[in-house]
Design an enzyme around this catalytic site. Structure first.
Site, PDB file in Angstrom:
ATOM      1  N   ARG A 147     -26.846 -13.636 -98.602  1.00  0.00           N
ATOM      2  CA  ARG A 147     -25.843 -14.351 -97.692  1.00  0.00           C
ATOM      3  C   ARG A 147     -25.290 -15.760 -98.309  1.00  0.00           C
ATOM      4  O   ARG A 147     -26.142 -16.505 -98.633  1.00  0.00           O
ATOM      5  CB  ARG A 147     -26.247 -14.380 -96.346  1.00  0.00           C
ATOM      6  CG  ARG A 147     -25.002 -15.103 -95.633  1.00  0.00           C
ATOM      7  CD  ARG A 147     -25.431 -15.668 -94.177  1.00  0.00           C
ATOM      8  NE  ARG A 147     -26.021 -14.773 -93.441  1.00  0.00           N
ATOM      9  CZ  ARG A 147     -26.981 -15.254 -92.268  1.00  0.00           C
ATOM     10  NH1 ARG A 147     -27.303 -16.545 -92.261  1.00  0.00           N
ATOM     11  NH2 ARG A 147     -27.482 -14.300 -91.728  1.00  0.00           N
ATOM     12  N   ASP A 188     -31.974 -16.941 -92.210  1.00  0.00           N
ATOM     13  CA  ASP A 188     -31.115 -18.081 -92.545  1.00  0.00           C
ATOM     14  C   ASP A 188     -31.800 -19.063 -93.464  1.00  0.00           C
ATOM     15  O   ASP A 188     -33.200 -19.216 -93.723  1.00  0.00           O
ATOM     16  CB  ASP A 188     -31.123 -18.767 -91.217  1.00  0.00           C
ATOM     17  CG  ASP A 188     -30.166 -17.834 -90.229  1.00  0.00           C
ATOM     18  OD1 ASP A 188     -29.595 -17.047 -90.573  1.00  0.00           O
ATOM     19  OD2 ASP A 188     -30.122 -18.348 -89.024  1.00  0.00           O
ATOM     20  N   MET A 189     -30.854 -19.893 -93.903  1.00  0.00           N
ATOM     21  CA  MET A 189     -31.201 -21.067 -94.718  1.00  0.00           C
ATOM     22  C   MET A 189     -31.073 -22.359 -94.012  1.00  0.00           C
ATOM     23  O   MET A 189     -29.987 -22.510 -93.246  1.00  0.00           O
ATOM     24  CB  MET A 189     -30.667 -21.142 -96.183  1.00  0.00           C
ATOM     25  CG  MET A 189     -31.332 -22.084 -97.182  1.00  0.00           C
ATOM     26  SD  MET A 189     -33.193 -21.486 -97.512  1.00  0.00           S
ATOM     27  CE  MET A 189     -33.143 -20.261 -98.799  1.00  0.00           C
ATOM     28  N   LYS A 211     -21.601 -22.236 -97.175  1.00  0.00           N
ATOM     29  CA  LYS A 211     -21.328 -23.381 -97.828  1.00  0.00           C
ATOM     30  C   LYS A 211     -22.757 -24.286 -97.563  1.00  0.00           C
ATOM     31  O   LYS A 211     -23.130 -25.183 -98.206  1.00  0.00           O
ATOM     32  CB  LYS A 211     -19.964 -24.130 -97.197  1.00  0.00           C
ATOM     33  CG  LYS A 211     -18.849 -23.525 -97.734  1.00  0.00           C
ATOM     34  CD  LYS A 211     -17.653 -24.065 -97.498  1.00  0.00           C
ATOM     35  CE  LYS A 211     -16.332 -23.684 -97.616  1.00  0.00           C
ATOM     36  NZ  LYS A 211     -15.179 -24.170 -97.158  1.00  0.00           N
TER      37      LYS A 211
HETATM   38  C1  LIG Z   1     -22.475 -15.649 -90.830  1.00  0.00           C
HETATM   39  C2  LIG Z   1     -22.767 -16.883 -91.194  1.00  0.00           C
HETATM   40  C3  LIG Z   1     -24.065 -17.302 -91.360  1.00  0.00           C
HETATM   41  C4  LIG Z   1     -24.367 -18.616 -91.815  1.00  0.00           C
HETATM   42  N1  LIG Z   1     -25.541 -19.007 -92.061  1.00  0.00           N
HETATM   43  C5  LIG Z   1     -25.868 -20.052 -92.708  1.00  0.00           C
HETATM   44  C6  LIG Z   1     -27.302 -20.423 -92.967  1.00  0.00           C
HETATM   45  O1  LIG Z   1     -28.086 -19.466 -92.964  1.00  0.00           O
HETATM   46  N2  LIG Z   1     -27.600 -21.781 -93.228  1.00  0.00           N
HETATM   47  C7  LIG Z   1     -26.515 -22.487 -93.401  1.00  0.00           C
HETATM   48  O2  LIG Z   1     -26.834 -23.718 -93.712  1.00  0.00           O
HETATM   49  N3  LIG Z   1     -25.301 -22.382 -92.931  1.00  0.00           N
HETATM   50  C8  LIG Z   1     -25.024 -21.095 -92.629  1.00  0.00           C
HETATM   51  N4  LIG Z   1     -23.632 -20.958 -92.095  1.00  0.00           N
HETATM   52  C9  LIG Z   1     -22.828 -21.983 -91.881  1.00  0.00           C
HETATM   53  C10 LIG Z   1     -21.924 -22.442 -92.955  1.00  0.00           C
HETATM   54  O3  LIG Z   1     -22.882 -22.908 -93.835  1.00  0.00           O
HETATM   55  C11 LIG Z   1     -20.783 -23.173 -92.918  1.00  0.00           C
HETATM   56  O4  LIG Z   1     -21.256 -24.523 -92.159  1.00  0.00           O
HETATM   57  C12 LIG Z   1     -19.896 -22.565 -91.921  1.00  0.00           C
HETATM   58  O5  LIG Z   1     -19.524 -21.503 -92.086  1.00  0.00           O
HETATM   59  C13 LIG Z   1     -18.442 -23.470 -91.955  1.00  0.00           C
HETATM   60  O6  LIG Z   1     -17.962 -23.273 -93.487  1.00  0.00           O
HETATM   61  P1  LIG Z   1     -16.791 -22.280 -93.850  1.00  0.00           P
HETATM   62  O7  LIG Z   1     -17.356 -21.665 -95.090  1.00  0.00           O
HETATM   63  O8  LIG Z   1     -16.198 -21.452 -92.913  1.00  0.00           O
HETATM   64  O9  LIG Z   1     -15.747 -23.258 -94.409  1.00  0.00           O
HETATM   65  P2  LIG Z   1     -14.907 -24.681 -93.713  1.00  0.00           P
HETATM   66  O10 LIG Z   1     -14.360 -25.211 -94.778  1.00  0.00           O
HETATM   67  O11 LIG Z   1     -15.908 -25.587 -92.854  1.00  0.00           O
HETATM   68  O12 LIG Z   1     -14.088 -24.036 -92.961  1.00  0.00           O
HETATM   69  C14 LIG Z   1     -12.879 -23.105 -93.203  1.00  0.00           C
HETATM   70  C15 LIG Z   1     -12.209 -22.726 -91.918  1.00  0.00           C
HETATM   71  O13 LIG Z   1     -12.913 -22.141 -90.945  1.00  0.00           O
HETATM   72  C16 LIG Z   1     -12.632 -22.458 -89.628  1.00  0.00           C
HETATM   73  N5  LIG Z   1     -13.708 -23.072 -89.023  1.00  0.00           N
HETATM   74  C17 LIG Z   1     -14.831 -23.429 -89.818  1.00  0.00           C
HETATM   75  N6  LIG Z   1     -15.886 -23.743 -88.851  1.00  0.00           N
HETATM   76  C18 LIG Z   1     -15.391 -23.761 -87.669  1.00  0.00           C
HETATM   77  C19 LIG Z   1     -15.759 -24.314 -86.308  1.00  0.00           C
HETATM   78  N7  LIG Z   1     -17.214 -24.490 -86.072  1.00  0.00           N
HETATM   79  N8  LIG Z   1     -15.176 -24.112 -85.169  1.00  0.00           N
HETATM   80  C20 LIG Z   1     -13.542 -23.650 -85.490  1.00  0.00           C
HETATM   81  N9  LIG Z   1     -13.220 -23.288 -86.749  1.00  0.00           N
HETATM   82  C21 LIG Z   1     -13.969 -23.245 -87.539  1.00  0.00           C
HETATM   83  C22 LIG Z   1     -11.340 -23.409 -89.957  1.00  0.00           C
HETATM   84  O14 LIG Z   1     -10.375 -22.963 -89.550  1.00  0.00           O
HETATM   85  C23 LIG Z   1     -11.619 -24.312 -91.188  1.00  0.00           C
HETATM   86  O15 LIG Z   1     -10.537 -24.686 -91.589  1.00  0.00           O
HETATM   87  C24 LIG Z   1     -23.430 -19.549 -91.761  1.00  0.00           C
HETATM   88  C25 LIG Z   1     -21.951 -19.252 -91.772  1.00  0.00           C
HETATM   89  C26 LIG Z   1     -21.631 -17.868 -91.531  1.00  0.00           C
HETATM   90  C27 LIG Z   1     -20.132 -17.540 -91.250  1.00  0.00           C
END
Ligand SMILES: Cc1cc2nc3c(=O)[nH]c(=O)nc-3n(C[C@H](O)[C@H](O)[C@H](O)COP(=O)(O)OP(=O)(O)OC[C@H]3O[C@@H](n4cnc5c(N)ncnc54)[C@H](O)[C@@H]3O)c2cc1C
Length: 306
Positions: free
Chosen positions: A182, A132-133, A185
């Site tokens: 991976r 993870d980052m 955002k």
């Molecule tokens: C498999 C995976 C691994 C990850 N690993 C890391 C990592 O190593 N380091 C790191 O900094 N981040 C990590 N993340 C988290 C990532 O950085 C985001 O914070 C997170 O995925 C929300 O961003 P989004 O791309 O879904 O977009 P967003 O714009 O936040 O969300 C898009 C849509 O997804 C849904 N959604 C998003 N989050 C939620 C929530 N919490 N509850 C309910 N609905 C939600 C909503 O419908 C929203 O409108 C990871 C995410 C995933 C999916």
């Protein structure tokens, strides 16, 4: 503003005590966390794998400042990986590892040695590790560690956060053959000097990073729930003649499960990131920060207690 407050609270001991002891919190936590034990994690893995999805397991525990605890976290991962192997789940599930759980804040070399032990256990079980980052201050160290790990375990993956201004550059460096990246955002706070802070800029950066990864020789892992970015990811994969085995989508346990199944039903590889364990507080607060509408439920639960 609220997002920053929640992310700040994710490091606060006082907030941790209040949130952890609120009576209704556990119900909401269970939406994002698959239970507390390895048995719980394996049960969830079997269920998800049965739906045609892949899994990455995160044994929760981060910000470790004690070398004995770091060693205990490694043992926990080794046990988990052993049980994935003996349980016949290693072809469906890998693990995600936070270097902060294995001593990065104490010493980078210690974290590297500990991560090596996790990679060795993964190899023994016939599966992989993705790092993870975490906070932006740890990015250079994490990239150094993954580069070292890849000498012996070239299948080791790493996450890149599109909110970082340098993310496209990182992707270009990592888009080589055999490299698993991976793209997400970014779930932490970072200052404007190093990170984009507007949603639009972060999304544009995500698209630029996807272009680099999809055009490259590595294996892109598109980790988002954002429908627009998922669609663009699919279009870029087609543009670069990647067949469905040449990349994957990733989403978090408990978020958009129908979309996970829909994509898998269309033939895409979809991996669900499944967090489990007792140390759920930081992970849970980052999920709240992503969707502050969950907060109403949490506040009501805290108010019920007082
Ligand atoms: C498999 C995976 C691994 C990850 N690993 C890391 C990592 O190593 N380091 C790191 O900094 N981040 C990590 N993340 C988290 C990532 O950085 C985001 O914070 C997170 O995925 C929300 O961003 P989004 O791309 O879904 O977009 P967003 O714009 O936040 O969300 C898009 C849509 O997804 C849904 N959604 C998003 N989050 C939620 C929530 N919490 N509850 C309910 N609905 C939600 C909503 O419908 C929203 O409108 C990871 C995410 C995933 C999916």
């Amino acid at each position: 503003m609220l997002r920053h407050a929640l992310l700040a609270a994710s490091h606060s001991r006082a907030a941790r005590k209040v949130v952890r002891s609120a009576p209704g919190t556990r119900g909401l936590v269970r939406r994002f966390v698959a239970g507390e034990t390895i048995d719980d994690a394996l049960l969830a893995t079997r269920d998800i794998a049965g739906q045609g999805l892949l899994v990455s397991l995160d044994a929760l525990g981060e910000d470790t400042l004690d070398s004995d605890q770091a060693a205990a976290n490694v043992d926990h991962y080794a046990e988990l990986l052993g049980r994935l192997g003996t349980g016949g789940l290693a072809d469906r599930a890998e693990v995600s590892l936070k270097l902060s759980a294995v001593g990065q804040a104490l010493d980078e070399d210690l974290a590297l040695e500990n991560a090596r032990r996790v990679c060795a256990a993964a190899k023994e079980a016939n599966t992989t590790v993705t790092l993870d980052m975490e906070q932006y201050e740890t990015v250079d160290s994490t990239l150094r560690v993954v580069a070292e790990l890849r000498r012996e375990y070239p299948e080791t993956g790493v996450a890149i956060q599109s909110y970082l201004r340098r993310s496209e550059e990182y992707c270009a460096e990592l888009a080589h053959s055999g490299s698993r990246v991976r793209l997400c955002k970014g779930a932490y706070s970072a200052p404007e000097s190093v990170a984009f802070t507007s949603g639009v800029e972060i999304d544009k950066s995500f698209v630029r990073c996807m272009r680099v990864l999809m055009a490259g020789q590595g294996y892109p892992m598109i980790a988002t729930h954002d429908p627009r970015l998922i669609e663009i990811g699919g279009a870029l994969a087609s543009l670069h003649d990647r067949d469905p085995s040449g990349y994957e989508y990733q989403m978090l346990y408990g978020i958009r499960p129908q979309e996970q199944r829909r994509l898998a039903g269309e033939g895409a590889r979809v991996r669900v990131y499944v967090a489990f364990g007792r140390e759920w507080y930081g992970y849970f607060m980052r999920r709240l920060a992503e969707k502050p509408s969950h907060l109403g439920f949490l506040f009501r639960s805290i108010a019920t207690k007082s």
